[in-house]
Design a protein around this motif. Structure first.
Motif, short mmCIF file in Angstrom:
data_model
loop_
_atom_site.label_atom_id
_atom_site.label_comp_id
_atom_site.label_asym_id
_atom_site.label_seq_id
_atom_site.Cartn_x
_atom_site.Cartn_y
_atom_site.Cartn_z
N LYS A 1 -15.61 52.66 -9.97
CA LYS A 1 -14.31 52.12 -9.60
C LYS A 1 -13.22 52.49 -10.60
N LYS A 2 -13.56 52.56 -11.89
CA LYS A 2 -12.57 52.92 -12.89
C LYS A 2 -12.12 54.37 -12.68
N TRP A 3 -13.07 55.25 -12.41
CA TRP A 3 -12.72 56.65 -12.13
C TRP A 3 -11.86 56.74 -10.88
N TYR A 4 -12.22 56.00 -9.84
CA TYR A 4 -11.45 56.10 -8.59
C TYR A 4 -10.04 55.58 -8.76
N ARG A 5 -9.85 54.50 -9.52
CA ARG A 5 -8.49 53.99 -9.74
C ARG A 5 -7.63 55.05 -10.43
N ARG B 1 -18.97 60.38 -21.48
CA ARG B 1 -20.02 59.47 -21.02
C ARG B 1 -19.80 59.02 -19.58
N ASP B 2 -20.88 59.06 -18.79
CA ASP B 2 -20.86 58.65 -17.39
C ASP B 2 -19.84 59.44 -16.56
N SER B 3 -19.45 60.62 -17.05
CA SER B 3 -18.45 61.46 -16.39
C SER B 3 -17.13 60.71 -16.16
N LEU B 4 -16.86 59.74 -17.04
CA LEU B 4 -15.61 58.98 -16.98
C LEU B 4 -14.73 59.44 -18.14
N LEU C 1 -2.00 51.56 -15.03
CA LEU C 1 -3.44 51.47 -15.22
C LEU C 1 -3.75 50.71 -16.50
N ASN C 2 -4.91 50.06 -16.53
CA ASN C 2 -5.37 49.41 -17.76
C ASN C 2 -6.15 50.45 -18.57
N LEU C 3 -5.52 51.02 -19.58
CA LEU C 3 -6.17 52.08 -20.33
C LEU C 3 -7.39 51.60 -21.12
N GLU C 4 -7.52 50.29 -21.29
CA GLU C 4 -8.72 49.77 -21.95
C GLU C 4 -9.98 50.11 -21.14
N ASP C 5 -9.82 50.35 -19.85
CA ASP C 5 -10.96 50.73 -19.02
C ASP C 5 -11.55 52.07 -19.44
N TYR C 6 -10.77 52.88 -20.13
CA TYR C 6 -11.20 54.23 -20.48
C TYR C 6 -11.39 54.41 -21.99
#
Length: 346
Positions: free
Chosen positions: A56-60, A293-296, A338-343
């Motif tokens: 979901k983080k990648w899709y957002r 990592r995790d292709s994210l 976007l919430n950059l903390e997700d990345y």
């Protein structure tokens, strides 16, 4: 006004530099022009809504990237007077049979409420596929996504470089060590990032595309992007000219010499999709795609004055412009979408 040094002139570094420069900051980009840069070799498809990835983080990230593209390109082209190759001709997504076509239609069209920018989504019969793309085989039914598009990576980088200059930034063709750079350092060195830092850990894939020309009597027309069976895709590049790809090879090597075996494989795939014409191979494009990592993608601080952006993988041209917007906002204490903390997952 703050001072920023961007190391790496691929789509991530260039976009961040452009967005920082246009808001009045002092920006210098250092780029070694390494051969194999993923941005210039990529086919540049902008159609994230058809992906089956569940992250979901990648899709957002890629969803927001596709949403931002039209406004971003309009502003960039008006500022620089340069054409980036961006087109929204739609995307034809081919499927093995009508059952899989129906499942895909339901999956893709379900995303429309959250992504109105993807436009209309509808099924195409085999005959309708052929009518829309006369060069293409009529062996497969398809789903058409109106908002799908493409971008020329090399043209986009050229426009960004010009935009950075027009906004007072500098672009220097040479290497620089992060510890020698001034101000805040944005480290966006792609596949080569491990030369200075192992955090985040970056691996890379060698991806090859075949550029070809069709020898047929069809009158040239603008054709949609084609998402073929499996990982295969086709984009138009010029009059009766296309690029088909891609191959994927995990490697620690930085060689960009084309593989004869992969060229033969891609030529055979081209014959499958263009069965009614003679295909003339033109050249192979080779790019080194960075993954984390995790292709994210990783987007965040890795040291007191080092902000790292890497791991954009195969969707770098989709995500790169919006990453530039968001990182520039974040670093200048403005609100982000976007919430950059997700990345920033270190």
């Amino acid at each position: 006004m703050s001072t920023y040094t961007v190391i790496g002139g691929g789509i991530a570094g260039a976009s961040i530099a452009y967005h920082l420069a246009k808001t009045g900051n002092s920006v210098t980009v250092y780029d070694r022009y390494d051969k194999g840069q993923a941005t210039t070799a990529s086919a540049g498809i902008i159609c994230p809504w058809v992906s089956q990835r569940r992250n979901k983080k990648w899709y957002r990230l890629v969803q927001e990237g596709a949403r931002y593209y039209p406004d971003f390109i309009q502003e960039l082209e008006e500022t620089t007077g340069q054409f980036t190759g961006y087109k929204r001709n739609g995307a034809i997504c081919l499927f093995k049979d009508e059952r899989i076509q129906q499942l895909a239609y339901e999956r893709i069209s379900a995303k429309q409420d959250g992504s109105p920018e993807m436009g209309d989504v509808y099924k195409l019969t085999k005959a309708e596929v052929k009518e829309m793309h006369p060069h293409l085989t009529d062996c497969y039914p398809a789903v058409f996504v109106e908002g799908g598009g493409q971008i020329r990576g090399e043209s986009l980088l050229s426009a960004l470089k010009e935009g950075i200059s027009l906004h007072g930034g500098k672009w220097i063709q040479q290497a620089i060590k992060p510890e020698e750079a001034e101000g805040t350092v944005i480290y966006a060195a792609g596949a080569w990032a491990g030369e200075y830092y192992q955090t985040p850990l970056v691996r890379h894939q060698r991806a090859e595309l075949l550029h070809l020309k069709l020898d047929d009597a069809y009158q040239s027309k603008e054709t949609p992007v084609v998402m073929g069976l499996g990982p295969m895709y086709i984009v138009g590049t010029d009059h009766n000219q296309f690029a088909i790809g891609t191959t994927h090879e995990d490697t620690e090597d930085f060689s960009i010499a084309p593989s004869e075996e992969n060229q033969q494989y891609l030529h055979h795939e081209a014959m499958r999709y263009f069965p009614e014409t003679t295909i003339q191979d033109q050249f192979m494009a080779v790019g080194l795609r960075p993954f984390t990592r995790d292709s994210l993608p990783y987007i965040g601080w890795t040291a007191d004055h080092i902000f790292s952006v890497n791991g954009l993988g195969s969707t770098g041209l989709t995500a790169g412009p919006v990453i530039g917007r968001e990182v520039a906002a974040y670093l200048t204490d403005k609100e982000t979408v976007l919430n950059l903390e997700d990345y920033a997952y270190l």
